[in-house]
Write an enzyme that holds these catalytic residues in place. Structure first.
Site, mmCIF file in Angstrom:
data_model
loop_
_atom_site.group_PDB
_atom_site.id
_atom_site.type_symbol
_atom_site.label_atom_id
_atom_site.label_comp_id
_atom_site.label_asym_id
_atom_site.label_seq_id
_atom_site.Cartn_x
_atom_site.Cartn_y
_atom_site.Cartn_z
ATOM 1 N N LYS A 211 2.493 8.456 7.152
ATOM 2 C CA LYS A 211 2.709 9.015 6.315
ATOM 3 C C LYS A 211 3.587 7.668 6.055
ATOM 4 C CE LYS A 211 5.640 10.445 3.998
ATOM 5 N NZ LYS A 211 5.962 10.301 2.080
ATOM 6 N N CYS A 265 12.632 7.440 -0.402
ATOM 7 C CA CYS A 265 11.210 7.192 -0.245
ATOM 8 C C CYS A 265 11.282 5.973 0.322
ATOM 9 C CB CYS A 265 9.912 8.137 -0.263
ATOM 10 S SG CYS A 265 10.736 10.011 -0.619
HETATM 11 N N1 SAJ Z 1 8.263 1.547 -8.658
HETATM 12 C C1 SAJ Z 1 7.975 0.271 -9.385
HETATM 13 N N2 SAJ Z 1 7.025 -0.016 -9.951
HETATM 14 C C2 SAJ Z 1 6.100 0.520 -9.556
HETATM 15 C C3 SAJ Z 1 6.026 1.972 -9.136
HETATM 16 C C4 SAJ Z 1 7.175 2.455 -8.414
HETATM 17 O O1 SAJ Z 1 8.983 -0.804 -10.335
HETATM 18 O O2 SAJ Z 1 4.764 0.010 -9.747
HETATM 19 C C5 SAJ Z 1 9.285 1.869 -8.847
HETATM 20 C C6 SAJ Z 1 9.992 3.396 -9.196
HETATM 21 O O3 SAJ Z 1 10.342 3.099 -10.500
HETATM 22 C C7 SAJ Z 1 11.255 3.637 -8.020
HETATM 23 C C8 SAJ Z 1 10.286 3.717 -6.916
HETATM 24 O O4 SAJ Z 1 9.419 2.490 -6.572
HETATM 25 O O5 SAJ Z 1 12.294 2.842 -8.026
HETATM 26 C C9 SAJ Z 1 9.535 4.435 -6.472
HETATM 27 O O6 SAJ Z 1 9.294 5.390 -6.807
HETATM 28 P P1 SAJ Z 1 6.980 5.940 -6.966
HETATM 29 O O7 SAJ Z 1 6.764 7.308 -7.743
HETATM 30 O O8 SAJ Z 1 6.325 4.672 -6.320
HETATM 31 O O9 SAJ Z 1 7.121 6.859 -5.585
HETATM 32 P P2 SAJ Z 1 8.663 7.962 -4.668
HETATM 33 O O10 SAJ Z 1 9.585 7.727 -4.420
HETATM 34 O O11 SAJ Z 1 9.172 9.028 -6.175
HETATM 35 O O12 SAJ Z 1 7.572 8.493 -3.982
HETATM 36 C C10 SAJ Z 1 7.243 7.982 -3.332
HETATM 37 C C11 SAJ Z 1 5.673 8.465 -3.273
HETATM 38 N N3 SAJ Z 1 4.895 7.822 -2.618
HETATM 39 C C12 SAJ Z 1 3.625 6.911 -3.358
HETATM 40 O O13 SAJ Z 1 3.091 7.009 -4.063
HETATM 41 C C13 SAJ Z 1 2.765 6.154 -1.453
HETATM 42 C C14 SAJ Z 1 5.323 9.804 -2.742
HETATM 43 O O14 SAJ Z 1 3.806 10.415 -2.793
HETATM 44 C C15 SAJ Z 1 6.446 10.373 -1.532
HETATM 45 O O15 SAJ Z 1 5.737 12.006 -1.235
HETATM 46 C C16 SAJ Z 1 7.299 10.156 -1.330
HETATM 47 O O16 SAJ Z 1 7.766 8.825 -2.120
HETATM 48 C C17 SAJ Z 1 7.798 10.019 -0.144
HETATM 49 O O17 SAJ Z 1 8.789 11.458 -0.361
HETATM 50 O O18 SAJ Z 1 7.984 9.588 0.618
#
Ligand code: SAJ
Length: 413
Positions: A211, A265
């Site tokens: 995870k 996360c």
């Molecule tokens: N972000 C970027 N660029 C990207 C993708 C995301 O800057 O290309 C930023 C987003 O704007 C945000 C942050 O990253 O600030 C995180 O957003 P996210 O959509 O990547 O992830 P979370 O935190 O909403 O959810 C993540 C997910 N993990 C993965 O995709 C590996 C989700 O599946 C998990 O269940 C969750 O963390 C968790 O609860 O751990």
């Protein structure tokens, strides 16, 4: 056969899990220390915004399958879904898991199962088994009794994406890590009640590490994109074009740069790996540092440009940690706006369609006001796109003409 489940922690993971179980015929007691959460759920309402959650909760409560309380009650299985935040020194604060364990322990009987869903450092689930055992010396637990233990203990980490939780909670494959093989088998039977994805059985510590690796993988890849954006800013090159062109290579798929990484996360979990193996986890630590430095880079650029105007009005588009959610936790956008306010960069016109009032950190400063898109774009000298909300998609190029624009997510390219 599990027919009753007690879910401890009714937040972004616990409540959807409770609703999914209840919808599939399980009698669920949900536990939360917040009385407002308990009352709202018992009234059939969801305490936060997540697509399809409100309807699932109201249906489950109306059917009499879901009930919220302030303390655990006896059940066949207990699911712990409480926060595991970061301490000041970037180690995990496991105090909520520990107090959940204590509150559950008194209700345990032989044959029960305890599942930890909270994202946790390697070894936490085995530790949980020890904590439970300490409070219930009359029962045997798998960290020392192995396959023959009275009570099963497992780690089944959540992997759902905020904004798609109700869909992904059913469709995602599920990692099931048992402290013993028998524990994993018991947990599999529980999760098969509502999971359509595959249940992947392993040991608890491998499940914890898997995870954490998922979120660290994403963090490292976002850090690569953010570093590229800072390199391109330095060289005067459009990073969006660089990424689009490089992405036409059959084996290159670069994530999107942004104002930083937020949420509870991805900005947190990689540190659990770093603290478990500080000498080895060099890239993972550096990725965290790169992503944490990105908001500072954005603030410096905006302050520099705003300085060209006599009394600059700065439109800050979005405050949440990512698109189309109302969640401000660890939000880089909020961090940037707070910093612009502190540095008195100008009059801040904040546009955030998912909130109705400014957060406390901004409300009292007198330097920021919450306005609609039209007002912000009419009055701004500088426009900073911080969150790629759908609501900002329709902004026309003509509305940005003559203004200094910082599109931190390449949304308006
Ligand atoms: N972000 C970027 N660029 C990207 C993708 C995301 O800057 O290309 C930023 C987003 O704007 C945000 C942050 O990253 O600030 C995180 O957003 P996210 O959509 O990547 O992830 P979370 O935190 O909403 O959810 C993540 C997910 N993990 C993965 O995709 C590996 C989700 O599946 C998990 O269940 C969750 O963390 C968790 O609860 O751990």
């Amino acid at each position: 056969m599990v027919s009753t489940v007690c879910v401890v922690g009714l937040g972004y993971i616990g409540l959807p899990t409770a609703a999914a179980l209840a919808t599939n015929g399980i009698q669920v007691t949900g536990v939360d220390i917040n009385p407002v959460t308990v009352d709202l759920i018992n009234a059939g309402r969801a305490p936060f915004v997540e697509p399809d959650l409100a309807v699932a909760v109201s249906g489950a409560v109306a059917m009499g399958r879901l009930r919220a309380t302030k303390a655990p009650e006896p059940a066949d299985a207990f699911i712990i879904a409480v926060p595991t935040p970061l301490c000041e020194d970037n180690t995990a604060d496991l105090s909520h898991v520990k107090s959940a364990a204590v509150s559950v322990a008194e209700h345990l009987k032989a044959g029960d199962l305890v599942v930890l869903e909270s994202t946790s450092p390697p070894g936490t689930t085995v530790e949980l088994s020890r904590w439970l055992s300490k409070h219930r010396p009359d029962l045997s637990f798998p960290h020392d009794a192995g396959e023959a233990a009275d009570v099963g203990v497992a780690h089944c980490p959540e992997r759902v994406l905020p904004g798609r939780i109700m869909f992904e909670i059913v469709t995602n494959d599920r990692i099931i890590g048992g402290v013993s093989t028998a524990c994993a088998e018991r947990a599999r039977r529980l999760y098969e009640v509502f999971t359509k994805g595959e249940c992947l059985l392993t040991d608890a510590t491998t499940a914890e590490m898997a995870k954490l690796s998922e979120n660290a993988f994403r963090d490292v890849n976002i850090a690569f994109a953010n570093e590229l954006s800072m390199v391109c800013d330095h060289l005067g090159i459009d990073v969006g074009e660089v990424i689009a062109l490089a992405g036409r290579h059959p084996r290159v798929d670069i994530l999107r740069p942004g104002p930083g990484v937020g949420g509870h996360c991805i900005a947190v979990d990689p540190w659990f790996i770093v603290s478990a193996a500080p000498q080895q986890a060099r890239l993972i630590r550096l990725a965290r540092q790169v992503n944490d430095a990105k908001p500072v880079h954005v603030v410096n650029e905006v302050v520099q440009t705003s300085g060209r105007f006599k009394e600059p009005a700065i439109a800050c588009m979005g405050l949440t940690f990512k698109a189309n959610v109302d969640d401000l936790r660890e939000s880089p956008a909020l961090h940037i706006v707070n910093e612009l306010a502190d540095r008195q960069a100008g009059r801040l016109l904040v546009v955030e369609p998912h909130i109705t009032e400014l957060p406390a950190s901004l409300a009292g400063t007198g330097r920021a006001e919450l306005v609609d898109i039209t007002t912000a774009l009419r009055e701004a000298d500088v426009v900073v796109l911080l969150v790629d909300h759908d609501a900002f998609r329709g902004v026309k190029q003509t509305a940005l003409r003559g203004k200094a624009v910082f599109d931190t997510r390449g949304f308006w390219r």
